[in-house]
Enzyme design. Sequence first.
Site, PDB file in Angstrom:
ATOM      1  N   HIS A  24       0.852  -1.193   0.000  1.00  0.00           N
ATOM      2  CA  HIS A  24       0.000   0.000   0.000  1.00  0.00           C
ATOM      3  C   HIS A  24       0.886   1.241   0.000  1.00  0.00           C
ATOM      4  O   HIS A  24       2.056   1.172   0.350  1.00  0.00           O
ATOM      5  CB  HIS A  24      -0.800   0.095   1.307  1.00  0.00           C
ATOM      6  CG  HIS A  24      -1.645  -1.069   1.654  1.00  0.00           C
ATOM      7  ND1 HIS A  24      -3.006  -1.052   1.509  1.00  0.00           N
ATOM      8  CD2 HIS A  24      -1.340  -2.287   2.173  1.00  0.00           C
ATOM      9  CE1 HIS A  24      -3.508  -2.213   1.930  1.00  0.00           C
ATOM     10  NE2 HIS A  24      -2.522  -2.983   2.331  1.00  0.00           N
ATOM     11  N   GLU A  89       2.581  -0.942   4.553  1.00  0.00           N
ATOM     12  CA  GLU A  89       2.233   0.438   4.181  1.00  0.00           C
ATOM     13  C   GLU A  89       3.514   1.202   3.881  1.00  0.00           C
ATOM     14  O   GLU A  89       4.427   1.276   4.712  1.00  0.00           O
ATOM     15  CB  GLU A  89       1.484   1.133   5.324  1.00  0.00           C
ATOM     16  CG  GLU A  89       0.052   0.657   5.519  1.00  0.00           C
ATOM     17  CD  GLU A  89      -0.944   1.332   4.570  1.00  0.00           C
ATOM     18  OE1 GLU A  89      -0.526   2.201   3.774  1.00  0.00           O
ATOM     19  OE2 GLU A  89      -2.137   0.974   4.630  1.00  0.00           O
ATOM     20  N   HIS A 131      -2.626  -3.036  -3.265  1.00  0.00           N
ATOM     21  CA  HIS A 131      -3.995  -2.880  -2.757  1.00  0.00           C
ATOM     22  C   HIS A 131      -4.982  -2.700  -3.911  1.00  0.00           C
ATOM     23  O   HIS A 131      -6.081  -3.232  -3.892  1.00  0.00           O
ATOM     24  CB  HIS A 131      -4.044  -1.676  -1.804  1.00  0.00           C
ATOM     25  CG  HIS A 131      -5.229  -1.664  -0.904  1.00  0.00           C
ATOM     26  ND1 HIS A 131      -5.533  -0.607  -0.082  1.00  0.00           N
ATOM     27  CD2 HIS A 131      -6.204  -2.588  -0.688  1.00  0.00           C
ATOM     28  CE1 HIS A 131      -6.641  -0.884   0.599  1.00  0.00           C
ATOM     29  NE2 HIS A 131      -7.072  -2.074   0.237  1.00  0.00           N
ATOM     30  N   ASP A 141      -3.714   2.443  -4.758  1.00  0.00           N
ATOM     31  CA  ASP A 141      -2.370   2.340  -4.179  1.00  0.00           C
ATOM     32  C   ASP A 141      -1.783   0.945  -4.353  1.00  0.00           C
ATOM     33  O   ASP A 141      -2.538  -0.017  -4.432  1.00  0.00           O
ATOM     34  CB  ASP A 141      -2.395   2.740  -2.687  1.00  0.00           C
ATOM     35  CG  ASP A 141      -3.233   1.830  -1.798  1.00  0.00           C
ATOM     36  OD1 ASP A 141      -4.409   1.600  -2.130  1.00  0.00           O
ATOM     37  OD2 ASP A 141      -2.701   1.337  -0.782  1.00  0.00           O
TER      38      ASP A 141
HETATM   39 ZN   LIG Z   1      -4.092   0.618   0.734  1.00  0.00          ZN
END
Ligand SMILES: [Zn+2]
Length: 241
Positions: A24, A89, A131, A141
């Site tokens: 992400h 992330e 994602h 993303d």
């Molecule tokens: Zn995401």
Amino acid sequence: MELIEAPSPNFDARRAPPDMIVLHYTGMQTGEAAIARLRDPDAKVSAHYVVEEDGRVFRLVPEERRAWHAGRSFWKGELDCNAVSIGVEIVNPGHEFGYRPFPDVQVEAVTALLHDIRTRWEVPDARIIGHSDIAPDRKEDPGELFPWKRLAEAGHGLWAEPAPAPGAPLGVGDEGPGVFTLQAGLTRLGYDSAPSGQYEAHTANIVTAFQRHWRPERFDGIADGETRARLMALLRLAADS
Ligand SMILES: [Zn+2]
């Protein structure tokens, strides 16, 4: 590798060992703000790791637990991607707040982290995805600037650049066997693309997600010959991985 502990309360139990990694971007103004949100019990979101733009890696949720990063999602028939994946992330403001290239030191940290994760869990290359791949109607993303090719060259994920393939582009409104074959191929790769032979908005969103990942020079939801050739080449690689 060196990790900074930043525990989040936002997790629950898995039902299987993780065999997928979902990348992400954070999509917030700063990394600190993103980490604070991923640790906020009221936000009810999290990830296993956050990789800062300067290469620092934060651990928020133990890999053995189910973090909450994927939301409504689908990959290869799996509807609960959180249950089977590790979520990473990557700090970047994203399309909303000034999308920018991922610095080298950050990409190197992501690469090292993936290497580390894959020493512990069996994660096939075809299950290292973004994602937007698992939620193409609502997510974009980590986006077209993420260097998937570089990641694959470092040994993580799939990449294919077959010889240029001519062929009429397919787009919204088109129908017929060509569209059916495209949708079937996208389904085989993992997307939620049940073949209908009708190129509707959902198909265009999936093609856009595919392009952000595997054909980032163009992400317009139109399946040109190059997009289709890359899909077919990836399917051959996925079958071997
Ligand atoms: Zn995401």
